[in-house]
Design a protein around this motif. Sequence first.
Motif, PDB file in Angstrom:
ATOM      1  N   ALA A   9      11.629  -9.601  -4.149  1.00 21.21           N
ATOM      2  CA  ALA A   9      10.976  -9.559  -2.730  1.00 21.21           C
ATOM      3  C   ALA A   9      11.432  -8.232  -2.104  1.00 21.21           C
ATOM      4  O   ALA A   9      10.620  -7.356  -1.581  1.00 21.21           O
ATOM      5  CB  ALA A   9      11.439 -10.616  -1.995  1.00 21.21           C
ATOM      6  N   VAL A  10      12.784  -7.863  -2.085  1.00 22.04           N
ATOM      7  CA  VAL A  10      13.266  -6.711  -1.586  1.00 22.04           C
ATOM      8  C   VAL A  10      12.660  -5.388  -2.188  1.00 22.04           C
ATOM      9  O   VAL A  10      12.254  -4.496  -1.812  1.00 22.04           O
ATOM     10  CB  VAL A  10      14.765  -6.566  -1.494  1.00 22.04           C
ATOM     11  N   ASP A  11      12.767  -5.588  -3.620  1.00 19.07           N
ATOM     12  CA  ASP A  11      12.400  -4.449  -4.367  1.00 19.07           C
ATOM     13  C   ASP A  11      11.016  -4.318  -4.071  1.00 19.07           C
ATOM     14  O   ASP A  11      10.372  -3.168  -3.976  1.00 19.07           O
ATOM     15  CB  ASP A  11      12.384  -4.810  -5.881  1.00 19.07           C
ATOM     16  N   ALA A  12       9.941  -5.379  -3.870  1.00 18.41           N
ATOM     17  CA  ALA A  12       8.584  -5.244  -3.702  1.00 18.41           C
ATOM     18  C   ALA A  12       8.169  -4.580  -2.450  1.00 18.41           C
ATOM     19  O   ALA A  12       7.447  -3.703  -1.950  1.00 18.41           O
ATOM     20  CB  ALA A  12       7.848  -6.440  -3.768  1.00 18.41           C
ATOM     21  N   VAL A  13       9.178  -4.979  -1.427  1.00 23.25           N
ATOM     22  CA  VAL A  13       8.828  -4.202  -0.111  1.00 23.25           C
ATOM     23  C   VAL A  13       9.192  -2.730   0.047  1.00 23.25           C
ATOM     24  O   VAL A  13       8.313  -2.132   0.656  1.00 23.25           O
ATOM     25  CB  VAL A  13       9.797  -4.945   0.970  1.00 23.25           C
ATOM     26  N   VAL A  14      10.378  -2.373  -0.693  1.00 25.43           N
ATOM     27  CA  VAL A  14      10.713  -1.052  -0.736  1.00 25.43           C
ATOM     28  C   VAL A  14       9.343  -0.155  -1.675  1.00 25.43           C
ATOM     29  O   VAL A  14       8.980   0.689  -0.964  1.00 25.43           O
ATOM     30  CB  VAL A  14      12.055  -0.670  -1.695  1.00 25.43           C
ATOM     31  N   ARG A  15       8.909  -0.856  -2.526  1.00 26.28           N
ATOM     32  CA  ARG A  15       7.775  -0.222  -3.241  1.00 26.28           C
ATOM     33  C   ARG A  15       6.639   0.056  -2.443  1.00 26.28           C
ATOM     34  O   ARG A  15       6.024   0.962  -2.427  1.00 26.28           O
ATOM     35  CB  ARG A  15       7.714  -0.990  -4.726  1.00 26.28           C
ATOM     36  N   ILE A  16       6.198  -1.004  -1.531  1.00 19.33           N
ATOM     37  CA  ILE A  16       5.113  -1.028  -0.753  1.00 19.33           C
ATOM     38  C   ILE A  16       5.389   0.094   0.405  1.00 19.33           C
ATOM     39  O   ILE A  16       4.316   0.853   0.557  1.00 19.33           O
ATOM     40  CB  ILE A  16       4.762  -2.439  -0.249  1.00 19.33           C
ATOM     41  N   ILE A  17       6.641   0.172   1.043  1.00 20.19           N
ATOM     42  CA  ILE A  17       6.875   1.053   2.002  1.00 20.19           C
ATOM     43  C   ILE A  17       6.884   2.574   1.403  1.00 20.19           C
ATOM     44  O   ILE A  17       6.745   3.295   2.362  1.00 20.19           O
ATOM     45  CB  ILE A  17       7.921   0.671   2.954  1.00 20.19           C
ATOM     46  N   ARG A  18       7.072   2.659   0.169  1.00 17.53           N
ATOM     47  CA  ARG A  18       7.022   3.884  -0.264  1.00 17.53           C
ATOM     48  C   ARG A  18       5.694   4.517  -0.738  1.00 17.53           C
ATOM     49  O   ARG A  18       5.399   5.584  -1.344  1.00 17.53           O
ATOM     50  CB  ARG A  18       7.989   4.027  -1.638  1.00 17.53           C
ATOM     51  N   GLY A  19       4.643   3.520  -0.684  1.00 20.53           N
ATOM     52  CA  GLY A  19       3.217   3.828  -0.903  1.00 20.53           C
ATOM     53  C   GLY A  19       2.608   3.037  -1.966  1.00 20.53           C
ATOM     54  O   GLY A  19       1.381   3.370  -2.088  1.00 20.53           O
ATOM     55  N   GLU A  20       3.116   2.299  -2.638  1.00 15.10           N
ATOM     56  CA  GLU A  20       2.274   1.382  -3.789  1.00 15.10           C
ATOM     57  C   GLU A  20       1.558   0.379  -3.168  1.00 15.10           C
ATOM     58  O   GLU A  20       1.897   0.026  -2.061  1.00 15.10           O
ATOM     59  CB  GLU A  20       3.430   0.756  -4.806  1.00 15.10           C
ATOM     60  N   ARG A  21       0.568  -0.022  -3.739  1.00 17.18           N
ATOM     61  CA  ARG A  21      -0.381  -1.129  -3.427  1.00 17.18           C
ATOM     62  C   ARG A  21      -0.010  -2.393  -4.033  1.00 17.18           C
ATOM     63  O   ARG A  21       0.146  -2.557  -5.220  1.00 17.18           O
ATOM     64  CB  ARG A  21      -2.014  -0.861  -3.477  1.00 17.18           C
ATOM     65  N   PRO A  22       0.080  -3.453  -3.137  1.00 10.44           N
ATOM     66  CA  PRO A  22       0.386  -4.705  -3.864  1.00 10.44           C
ATOM     67  C   PRO A  22      -0.545  -5.369  -4.704  1.00 10.44           C
ATOM     68  O   PRO A  22      -0.500  -5.968  -5.754  1.00 10.44           O
ATOM     69  CB  PRO A  22       0.121  -5.921  -2.573  1.00 10.44           C
ATOM     70  N   ALA A  23      -2.186  -4.720  -4.681  1.00  9.75           N
ATOM     71  CA  ALA A  23      -3.038  -4.939  -5.721  1.00  9.75           C
ATOM     72  C   ALA A  23      -2.594  -4.896  -6.987  1.00  9.75           C
ATOM     73  O   ALA A  23      -3.055  -5.300  -7.897  1.00  9.75           O
ATOM     74  CB  ALA A  23      -4.448  -4.300  -5.173  1.00  9.75           C
ATOM     75  N   SER A  24      -1.748  -3.782  -7.282  1.00  6.57           N
ATOM     76  CA  SER A  24      -1.640  -3.392  -8.632  1.00  6.57           C
ATOM     77  C   SER A  24      -0.144  -3.761  -9.095  1.00  6.57           C
ATOM     78  O   SER A  24       0.383  -3.249 -10.122  1.00  6.57           O
ATOM     79  CB  SER A  24      -1.942  -1.939  -8.878  1.00  6.57           C
ATOM     80  N   MET A  25       0.557  -4.430  -8.148  1.00  2.00           N
ATOM     81  CA  MET A  25       1.973  -4.863  -8.436  1.00  2.00           C
ATOM     82  C   MET A  25       1.995  -6.414  -8.982  1.00  2.00           C
ATOM     83  O   MET A  25       1.649  -7.268  -8.361  1.00  2.00           O
ATOM     84  CB  MET A  25       2.815  -4.668  -7.147  1.00  2.00           C
ATOM     85  N   PRO A  26       2.363  -6.512 -10.429  1.00  2.00           N
ATOM     86  CA  PRO A  26       2.259  -7.737 -11.060  1.00  2.00           C
ATOM     87  C   PRO A  26       3.312  -8.886 -10.440  1.00  2.00           C
ATOM     88  O   PRO A  26       4.348  -8.422  -9.602  1.00  2.00           O
ATOM     89  CB  PRO A  26       2.930  -7.448 -12.252  1.00  2.00           C
TER      90      PRO A  26
END
Length: 323
Positions: free
Chosen positions: A270-287
């Motif tokens: 969950a922490v990794d996912a948050v970091v990826r999102i605030i760096r610009g990735e979109r949840p739609a394409s994050m498995p």
Amino acid sequence: MNRGRRKLLLASAVAAAASRAPSWAASGGRPSSRVTWLLTRDEISEKRIRAAFASRGWIDGGNLALAFEPWTRDGSRLERIVAGHPDVIVNLGGGEELKILQRLTREIPVVFYNWAGDPVRSGVARTIARPGGNFTGAVVQWREIITKHWQLLKDFHPSMRRGACLLAEVKTTPHEDEEFGDALRAAEKGLGIEIAEITLPPTATASDIEGRVRAARVEALQVDFPITPELVAFVSRTRVPTAGYSFRRARLGGAIVGISFEWDEGESHAVDAVVRIIRGERPASMPVYMTSRYAIALNARLAREAGLAIPPSVLLQAQEVFR
């Protein structure tokens, strides 16, 4: 070294330091990313989560504003959180609260973790590989854990043909009921046993529990019931082996065997996912991530009190033994 050379080197050092500085330093000291994290209030968990972000370069009160809120299914409270427009909302678990968040926002990224559910079946994600909306996260391999409960119970009672789940009368969603039922059916099929369900109010006495279990004529119990003094009294005097979720349950006497997925695995994702999102990735394409590890605890003292011999196979698998 001449004065011109020193000035050039100093200017280069300042520029390098500025390039390494967090973005909040250039914006009047204001945090650049706001994250609201919903979980059952626990100072140890909050400290661990802050440390996990810090290890990835995101400092609470620096380049990150991390707000912890009590886990809730209260729609008005969730509405208030959404109205605050955080950059990411993180939710411990899933189910009804995710459905409420889904109604409230299609823009704010939501990360769930340690959810014993199916995000596709519940409509939170289109597929596991590509969720397709503003939700992603980590789920628990719940079917495997329930089957493991019954494998261990069968080690206590190899000839077992009939067991039961001891459940509390609490409000659940249809999806949660279906997923739990499917997990039980998978365990029945895999182990060749029949699993009934015994449902009692959380205020049930030890004699109430004992009477229902005896009437059901079961040889083992999976316990999903509040750890009340009445339950502990029942578990310690029954000769029926018991297993339930979490090390805490085994430690406090709510079951002889406790099984838990590795909590930190889902939390770290969950922490990794948050970091990826605030760096610009979109949840739609994050498995959606599926946790794979679990651990076993055994309350040996409770087994002795219940007059049950501990199978060597169970003892060998236990990562922690309470004596």
